[in-house]
Design an enzyme around this catalytic site. Structure first.
Site, PDB file in Angstrom:
ATOM      1  N   TYR A   1     190.775   6.577 -17.123  1.00  0.00           N
ATOM      2  CA  TYR A   1     191.021   5.234 -16.606  1.00  0.00           C
ATOM      3  C   TYR A   1     191.864   4.474 -17.630  1.00  0.00           C
ATOM      4  O   TYR A   1     191.390   4.165 -18.720  1.00  0.00           O
ATOM      5  CB  TYR A   1     189.669   4.536 -16.384  1.00  0.00           C
ATOM      6  CG  TYR A   1     189.691   3.202 -15.656  1.00  0.00           C
ATOM      7  CD1 TYR A   1     190.877   2.561 -15.320  1.00  0.00           C
ATOM      8  CD2 TYR A   1     188.497   2.584 -15.307  1.00  0.00           C
ATOM      9  CE1 TYR A   1     190.861   1.341 -14.648  1.00  0.00           C
ATOM     10  CE2 TYR A   1     188.476   1.363 -14.636  1.00  0.00           C
ATOM     11  CZ  TYR A   1     189.663   0.751 -14.322  1.00  0.00           C
ATOM     12  OH  TYR A   1     189.653  -0.463 -13.671  1.00  0.00           O
TER      13      TYR A   1
ATOM     14  N   LYS B   1     193.566   7.222 -13.405  1.00  0.00           N
ATOM     15  CA  LYS B   1     193.620   6.005 -12.577  1.00  0.00           C
ATOM     16  C   LYS B   1     194.397   5.030 -13.435  1.00  0.00           C
ATOM     17  O   LYS B   1     193.912   4.593 -14.494  1.00  0.00           O
ATOM     18  CB  LYS B   1     192.202   5.511 -12.304  1.00  0.00           C
ATOM     19  CG  LYS B   1     192.110   4.047 -11.915  1.00  0.00           C
ATOM     20  CD  LYS B   1     190.709   3.752 -11.439  1.00  0.00           C
ATOM     21  CE  LYS B   1     190.332   2.292 -11.518  1.00  0.00           C
ATOM     22  NZ  LYS B   1     191.305   1.351 -10.997  1.00  0.00           N
TER      23      LYS B   1
ATOM     24  N   ASP C   1     196.768  -3.372  -7.175  1.00  0.00           N
ATOM     25  CA  ASP C   1     196.859  -3.431  -5.710  1.00  0.00           C
ATOM     26  C   ASP C   1     198.147  -4.119  -5.253  1.00  0.00           C
ATOM     27  O   ASP C   1     198.649  -3.856  -4.165  1.00  0.00           O
ATOM     28  CB  ASP C   1     195.646  -4.185  -5.135  1.00  0.00           C
ATOM     29  CG  ASP C   1     194.334  -3.593  -5.610  1.00  0.00           C
ATOM     30  OD1 ASP C   1     194.363  -2.504  -6.212  1.00  0.00           O
ATOM     31  OD2 ASP C   1     193.288  -4.211  -5.372  1.00  0.00           O
TER      32      ASP C   1
HETATM   33  C1  SI3 Z   1     192.997  -5.370 -13.905  1.00  0.00           C
HETATM   34  C2  SI3 Z   1     192.199  -5.038 -12.685  1.00  0.00           C
HETATM   35  O1  SI3 Z   1     191.130  -5.545 -12.517  1.00  0.00           O
HETATM   36  N1  SI3 Z   1     192.732  -4.174 -11.834  1.00  0.00           N
HETATM   37  C3  SI3 Z   1     192.104  -3.803 -10.581  1.00  0.00           C
HETATM   38  C4  SI3 Z   1     193.019  -4.135  -9.445  1.00  0.00           C
HETATM   39  O2  SI3 Z   1     192.538  -3.601  -8.262  1.00  0.00           O
HETATM   40  C5  SI3 Z   1     193.122  -5.637  -9.331  1.00  0.00           C
HETATM   41  O3  SI3 Z   1     191.860  -6.174  -9.082  1.00  0.00           O
HETATM   42  C6  SI3 Z   1     194.033  -6.041  -8.205  1.00  0.00           C
HETATM   43  O4  SI3 Z   1     195.263  -5.422  -8.407  1.00  0.00           O
HETATM   44  C7  SI3 Z   1     194.189  -7.556  -8.121  1.00  0.00           C
HETATM   45  O5  SI3 Z   1     194.866  -8.041  -9.246  1.00  0.00           O
HETATM   46  C8  SI3 Z   1     191.757  -2.356 -10.526  1.00  0.00           C
HETATM   47  O6  SI3 Z   1     192.745  -1.576 -11.081  1.00  0.00           O
HETATM   48  C9  SI3 Z   1     190.399  -2.182 -11.178  1.00  0.00           C
HETATM   49  C10 SI3 Z   1     189.528  -1.272 -10.449  1.00  0.00           C
HETATM   50  O7  SI3 Z   1     189.945  -0.617  -9.549  1.00  0.00           O
HETATM   51  C11 SI3 Z   1     188.130  -1.180 -10.827  1.00  0.00           C
HETATM   52  O8  SI3 Z   1     187.768  -0.384 -11.682  1.00  0.00           O
HETATM   53  O9  SI3 Z   1     187.350  -1.927 -10.290  1.00  0.00           O
END
Ligand code: SI3
Length: 315
Positions: A149, A177, A204
């Protein structure tokens, strides 16, 4: 394919189950802020009904850093009990100490998870040698596949392609990831890993761009608020409908900007969106902020945006 990964030839089939839309699973609390088994199961049911490929349990969106070991084990158990055999299950087991991470890894393996994943060590800035050792000890603790990750914006550690290559020498390491913002990072990791390694898009807001640059699948924190839109975006990409994919991404981005623009933290807002859809999973744990009185009306508008996009692209 780079020579050093030839031993993984034939592993593409083994990776099939990770392709698709994998929501990062949210922490489900009762009204007192304790982990809630029935609410965890309600979120499982909701995601099952949406037909997502799998769930990523106990990561950033799972508020893992605000939970103790027993709570994290309990969540892994509730999800496995409800979803094992019905979708792909990835357990995030990263914790401040190697000892706790290994304990969580062993627990996830005993529950039948499909793969493990972990952030790099947090708080102290450690050299690559320590990060490599940390991940390797988790990997060696169980027979499960492992997904690195990379999330530099929250951990302060950036995975390099050379450390990625070194980790890939272990056949249990199946991919990364990648939540760093440059889509070029996805392209680089894919180039190093080749076809037998899976790269997940993390941001996202760049799901479509990430997929086009080589990501095979996505794991995301906002998928749960609008799974229909990410499933459709993924389908557009699979069908080569890039104009449509670009349009849906643009609407997804409007929604994400709205989700992060309220007084409450993004996760508190998403949880309220779900609550109004009939899936009550409580709020967030401090120091994350809950929604304010003013947010209430704004959330109606976000739900309207999501519904409008679903009607435009998915029906
Ligand atoms: C920095 C961060 O929190 N990134 C999120 C994104 O899904 C993020 O929430 C989304 O792109 C909105 O900014 C994910 O990569 C994290 C994720 O999937 C997780 O482990 O919950």
């Amino acid at each position: 394919m780079p020579k050093q990964y030839e031993h993984q030839e034939g592993s593409s089939l083994r990776l099939e189950k990770f392709h698709g839309i994998i929501p990062a699973f949210y922490a489900c609390y009762d009204d007192q802020g304790n982990i809630s088994e029935p609410r965890t199961k309600a979120l499982c049911d909701y995601l099952l009904e949406k037909k997502v490929q799998g769930v990523y349990v106990g990561g950033s969106s799972g508020e893992c850093i605000y939970q103790n070991l027993d709570e994290r084990k309990a969540i892994l158990g509730y999800v496995a009990e409800h979803l094992k055999g019905k979708m792909t299950l990835i357990a995030h087991v990263g914790a401040p100490s190697t000892r706790d991470s290994v304990e969580l890894a062993k627990h996830a393996a005993s529950l039948g998870y499909d793969a493990l994943s972990a952030i790099p060590p947090i708080y102290f800035k450690l050299p690559d040698s320590a990060v490599y050792k940390y991940w390797s000890e988790i990997i060696d603790a169980t027979p499960l596949d492992f997904i690195i990750y990379n999330i530099p914006q929250t951990t302060g550690y950036t995975l390099t392609t050379s450390l990625f290559a070194k980790l890939l020498a272990n056949p249990k390491v199946i991919g990364v990831k990648n939540s760093s913002m440059p889509t070029m990072d996805i392209e680089r990791f894919k180039k190093v890993g080749g076809d037998n390694v899976i790269v997940f898009n993390g941001p996202d807001e760049q799901f479509v761009a990430g997929r086009i640059m080589g990501a095979d699948a996505g794991i995301g924190g906002t998928y749960g608020a609008m799974p229909e839109l990410f499933l459709q975006a993924n389908q557009f990409i699979q069908q080569g409908k890039f104009e449509e994919a670009k349009l849906i991404q643009s609407e997804i981005n409007d929604i994400i900007i709205a989700l992060v623009s309220l007084d409450g933290s993004m996760y508190a807002v998403i949880k309220e969106v779900l609550n109004r859809r009939g899936v009550n999973i409580g709020s967030v744990r401090g120091p994350l902020e809950g929604i304010s009185n003013e947010d209430a009306g704004r959330i109606d508008k976000i739900i309207h945006m999501i519904d409008k996009s679903i009607a435009r692209f998915c029906e």
